[in-house]
Design an enzyme around this catalytic site. Structure first.
Site, short mmCIF file in Angstrom:
data_model
loop_
_atom_site.label_atom_id
_atom_site.label_comp_id
_atom_site.label_asym_id
_atom_site.label_seq_id
_atom_site.Cartn_x
_atom_site.Cartn_y
_atom_site.Cartn_z
N ASP A 96 -12.28 -24.32 48.24
CA ASP A 96 -13.72 -24.18 48.44
C ASP A 96 -13.96 -24.41 49.93
OD1 ASP A 96 -16.44 -23.96 48.24
OD2 ASP A 96 -16.58 -25.12 46.39
C1 BGC Z 1 -19.42 -23.29 47.06
C2 BGC Z 1 -18.58 -22.12 46.60
C3 BGC Z 1 -18.84 -20.94 47.48
C4 BGC Z 1 -18.51 -21.32 48.90
C5 BGC Z 1 -18.69 -20.21 49.91
C6 BGC Z 1 -19.26 -23.57 48.53
O1 BGC Z 1 -20.25 -24.44 48.97
O2 BGC Z 1 -19.05 -24.44 46.33
O3 BGC Z 1 -18.86 -21.83 45.27
O4 BGC Z 1 -18.12 -19.82 47.05
O5 BGC Z 1 -19.35 -22.39 49.30
O6 BGC Z 1 -20.03 -19.96 50.14
#
Ligand code: BGC
Length: 880
Positions: A303
């Site tokens: 993530d």
């Molecule tokens: C989220 C993800 C997301 C990523 C990119 C993170 O804060 O948990 O689900 O895909 O950001 O935006």
């Protein structure tokens, strides 16, 4: 008892897997969706066919794909030795906010990723979180996955995945960052709306067609967040510590199905820790289970900005590091520090090679080096139709006493529409899943549109009911946004009375602050744009020292008392932006409200008089992305604002009141018993208003079922009642008793149970049969039943199969969902639902042997319309 052999996936090569997944998804995509038209004006037995022009791969496209896939492994092995060590390291971490770098000399392109689960996110700047400022990055805003889960229909999952895949491709993306399959364990969890409900079987069943349909578009799906991201409270620090059985039976099956049955190309790790280390570098989750037992051959990416270290991440199977908050890409854990460790012999180069192989494999499989790669399509009419179909199929009719619904457009001539969601749009909110929707039809737009062109004159009156309580300034006037898209007030906490030492910052959706008995010095700030020019009366209700500034001018400075409202008149101009700042020093509460010229709100006597005079009242309430959003959980399960008070008054004023809830998580509904009609519409995507209108007027027959339990109160839920919700660690103390399993075990009656959902049709269940009376070893059992639509309207029923292991060596849920079949039946028609039970369905995770175990003995099959509405049951004997 001897354990059964782990049912090993047949050793298919990745190419074969891909080919299998493609053809399976094509089968699903070629079917069409129908729903019943029960409108009173039309022939009630006619079936409206909603076809969608989904692109099915032609014979020649299939051949081209097969030929591409057959060369993947040899291409990987051709490319790998040509890469320098530095080049290989460059591939395993970000080269921008949303991509990994290219190696042009070898025709390896930048691999681009984009959120998110229910539409392709607007373009983000190459190197920062700022929007790139594009004007052509609108996309189809689909109903979130909760709505797909509520449809209980793999066809809806396919439609969803296909739109997402085709649009991602059209925006030149290689991986779409979805679907999300974390389970709704806790109703307060801010991200429940992004996922597929509370049940492992439901999520595992629906993730498969979603992933297949995305990937049929030459885009990789990214199933997230692996694993146990079930709260936002301290999401990057909380330590998830479920026991092994709970992990395997509850929190992993959806990921497992995505890997084994859909051959997903990417998986994103979770922010949280797992048993003491960040999930993105957990040996157990990644090396042992994902890449070991499940033989996953795709990539695991982090993530965005996770708490990892180079050695553990490199050694335990992390393939790509994204989003780390450092100055340069070279400072990523898997950048220069990794290079150094490899050069120093601390991390073997073979670990890096494995990561690079996986990255190249994914890139080649989705055609990144193939000139004939599919090019996708975006914002097409068929995508909008699909968004509407999914939204319609996801609506759950919770209650319909006195047949308030469907509304009869020949009789209901005056409709009063109210509620905070009547004219709200939700696409641009919620966090990373936000979508810059091409357009969004609000519920009010949808209702108006139905009668705009019609000769049938139905008057739609819209009101915003004012509460009898002191109301904070509504966030309709705010121009300041939190990064999740939520209109918000910033709170600055100071450790000194002079407000010079900033100690922390936070934000709130409404200018309402509760110090909860702790002395606080806070500033609450937002920019406000008035809608009318003239005298605004600013009001503060609080207990403590308050000062109010507008554009730095001090307007109020008083010691407030909780019972007294302090007033201040100020002239404001419509369309101008004003910086509001409320300073509060005290240990109690403060609220900032106002009265505007031409108030947006109708007084209690106005809206109740209108409600009494209306033929029907529709209240669109529930949550918004000020509540359902990434990065923060809700504080409680109570409806925001004064909705409970207003709903109570409305249902008393007019029995033909429909309470139409919008939201992705459970809320308390203390008025549920008194309301005649209640529906639940999730967030319905760009076509929400049309879909809801179709349901309200019977142009579509509701067929959704609850993918979550709706508890009466928060305290009834497992994590709260077991005191297992905090910032430090999550023990998952309820074990495998997630959601409805807990309510059944504890004999707690929910407000509405899992699987519940009414239809305008009525269904009977008969003739539960088994293909054999006894089951042995790894044989499978076919369970069938006849469902009859005994009503005069066409409709669909989701027959649900729950299983109970009557005598077990470990505690097992009284009911575990192990099958569901959605069947569309014409009025009077009988059809058969069929389910297959196999050894794995009967099994639990045996911690003694570390394997699945089905114990000999009696198993009870219960089939019904919800977990609480069991219509047929029968047992069979299982022999190991
Ligand atoms: C989220 C993800 C997301 C990523 C990119 C993170 O804060 O948990 O689900 O895909 O950001 O935006």
């Amino acid at each position: 008892m001897t354990p059964i052999k782990r049912s090993k996936m047949k050793a298919l090569t990745k190419n074969k897997l891909r080919a299998v997944s493609m053809s399976a998804s094509m089968l699903i995509l070629s079917s069409s969706v129908s729903y019943a038209d029960s409108s009173n004006t039309a022939d009630s037995s006619s079936t409206v066919k909603q076809s969608h022009a989904l692109s099915v791969l032609s014979q020649s496209e299939q051949q081209r794909l097969q030929s591409r896939l057959s060369k993947v492994e040899s291409e990987v092995e051709r490319l790998l030795p040509q890469l320098t060590l530095e080049e290989k390291v460059s591939l395993v971490h970000a080269g921008g906010k949303f991509h990994i770098p290219a190696i042009e000399r070898l025709n390896i392109h930048e691999m681009w990723m984009s959120d998110g689960p229910h539409g392709v996110r607007y373009e983000i700047d190459r190197n920062s979180w700022a929007p790139a400022g594009w004007t052509n990055d609108y996309s189809t805003y689909l109903p979130p996955l909760t709505a797909v889960a509520a449809s209980w229909d793999p066809k809806m999952a396919s439609l969803h995945g296909n739109v997402l895949g085709a649009e991602a491709r059209h925006r030149n993306k290689d991986l779409i960052l979805g679907p999300g399959v974390n389970l709704a364990r806790l109703p307060l969890y801010g991200r429940n709306f992004e996922y597929m409900g509370e049940d492992p079987y439901l999520a595992a069943t629906l993730v498969v067609p979603t992933v297949k349909a995305i990937q049929a578009n030459d885009v990789g799906a990214t199933v997230k967040h692996y694993a146990l991201n079930t709260q936002e409270l301290n999401r990057t620090g909380v330590n998830a510590k479920p026991d092994e059985r709970t992990l395997r039976e509850v929190y992993l099956p959806a990921f497992e199905a995505a890997v084994k049955e859909a051959n997903v190309y990417a998986i994103m790790g979770a922010y949280n820790e797992f048993r003491g280390t960040n999930a993105n570098q957990s040996h157990h989750l990644i090396k042992t289970i994902l890449k070991g037992e499940w033989e996953y051959e795709g990539v695991l990416l982090t993530d965005w900005n996770v708490d990892i270290n180079t050695y553990d991440a490199a050694m335990n199977g992390l393939d790509i590091e994204m989003g780390t908050a450092v100055e340069s890409y070279d400072e990523y854990f898997l950048a220069a520090p990794l290079l150094e460790m490899i050069k120093a012999g601390k991390v073997p180069e073979s670990e890096l090679d494995d990561k690079v192989r996986r990255i190249l494999r994914v890139q080649l499989s989705i055609g990144m080096m193939d000139k004939q790669r599919l090019s996708g399509e975006r914002n097409t009419q068929s995508h909008r139709d699909d968004a509407r179909t999914i939204a319609t199929n996801g609506v759950v009719l919770l209650k319909n006493d006195n047949q308030v619904l469907p509304l009869d457009a020949n009789k209901v001539k005056n409709i009063l529409v109210l509620g905070p969601n009547a004219d709200k749009r939700h696409g641009f909110g919620g966090g990373s899943s936000e979508v810059k929707a091409l357009y969004e039809i609000s519920p009010l737009d949808g209702l108006k549109a139905k009668f705009e062109q019609s000769s049938n004159k139905v008057n739609i009156q819209y009101m915003r009911p004012a509460s009898s309580q002191f109301m904070p300034i509504p966030n309709d006037y705010l121009t300041t946004r939190h990064w999740t898209g939520t209109p918000s007030w910033q709170i600055n906490y100071y450790s000194d009375k002079q407000l010079t030492k900033l100690s922390s910052e936070s934000w709130i959706a409404d200018p309402q602050f509760d110090a909860k008995g702790q002395p606080q010095n806070v500033e609450i700030l937002a920019n406000i744009k008035p809608m009318e020019s003239g005298s605004h009366s600013l009001k503060v209700l609080g207990d403590g020292q308050v000062s109010l500034f507008v554009n730095d001018e001090l307007l109020l400075n008083e010691n407030a008392k909780q019972t007294t409202i302090i007033d201040k008149e100020v002239k404001l101009t419509a369309g101008e932006t004003y910086a509001f700042k409320l300073v509060y020093q005290g240990d109690s509460k403060v609220t900032l409200g106002w009265e505007t010229p031409n108030s947006l709100y109708n007084s209690e006597s106005e809206y109740l008089t209108a409600a009494k005079q209306a033929d029907a009242v529709v209240y669109f309430g529930g949550l918004s992305h000020a509540d359902d959003r990434e990065s923060i959980d809700r504080p409680d399960m109570v409806l925001p604002g004064q909705q409970d008070e207003i709903i109570n008054k409305l249902i008393k004023a007019n029995p033909n009141t429909v309470v139409f809830m919008i939201g992705g998580s459970a809320v308390e509904m203390p008025w549920a018993e008194k309301a005649n009609a209640i529906a639940w519409g999730w967030y319905g995507g760009m076509e929400a208003g049309h879909a809801y209108t179709d349901i309200l007027f019977g142009d579509a027959n509701p067929s959704g079922k609850m993918p979550i339990t709706l508890p009466k109160k928060l305290q009834d839920t497992a994590p709260i009642s077991l005191n297992d919700y905090n910032e430090t660690e999550s023990l998952y103390s309820e074990g495998v008793f997630i959601g409805y399993r807990w309510f059944e075990q504890q004999k707690i009656a929910p407000e509405f149970p899992f699987g519940h959902g009414l239809s305008y049709s009525k269904f009977t269940y008969e003739n539960l049969t088994f293909s054999q009376s006894k089951l042995k070893g790894d044989e499978s059992l076919t369970v069938s039943a006849n469902i009859t639509n005994t009503s005069k309207v066409d409709g669909a029923e989701v027959a649900q199969l729950y299983l109970y292991d009557v005598k077990s060596s470990v505690p097992r849920p009284l009911k575990e969902l192990k099958g569901f079949d959605k069947i569309w039946l014409k009025a009077g028609e009988t059809g058969q639902v069929n389910f297959t039970l196999n050894q794995r369905d009967l099994s639990f995770w045996d911690i003694n042997t570390n394997d699945w175990l089905a114990e000999s003995g009696e198993f009870k099959v219960m089939m019904g319309s919800s977990v609480e509405d069991i219509r047929l049951q029968k047992s069979f004997q299982y022999q190991q």
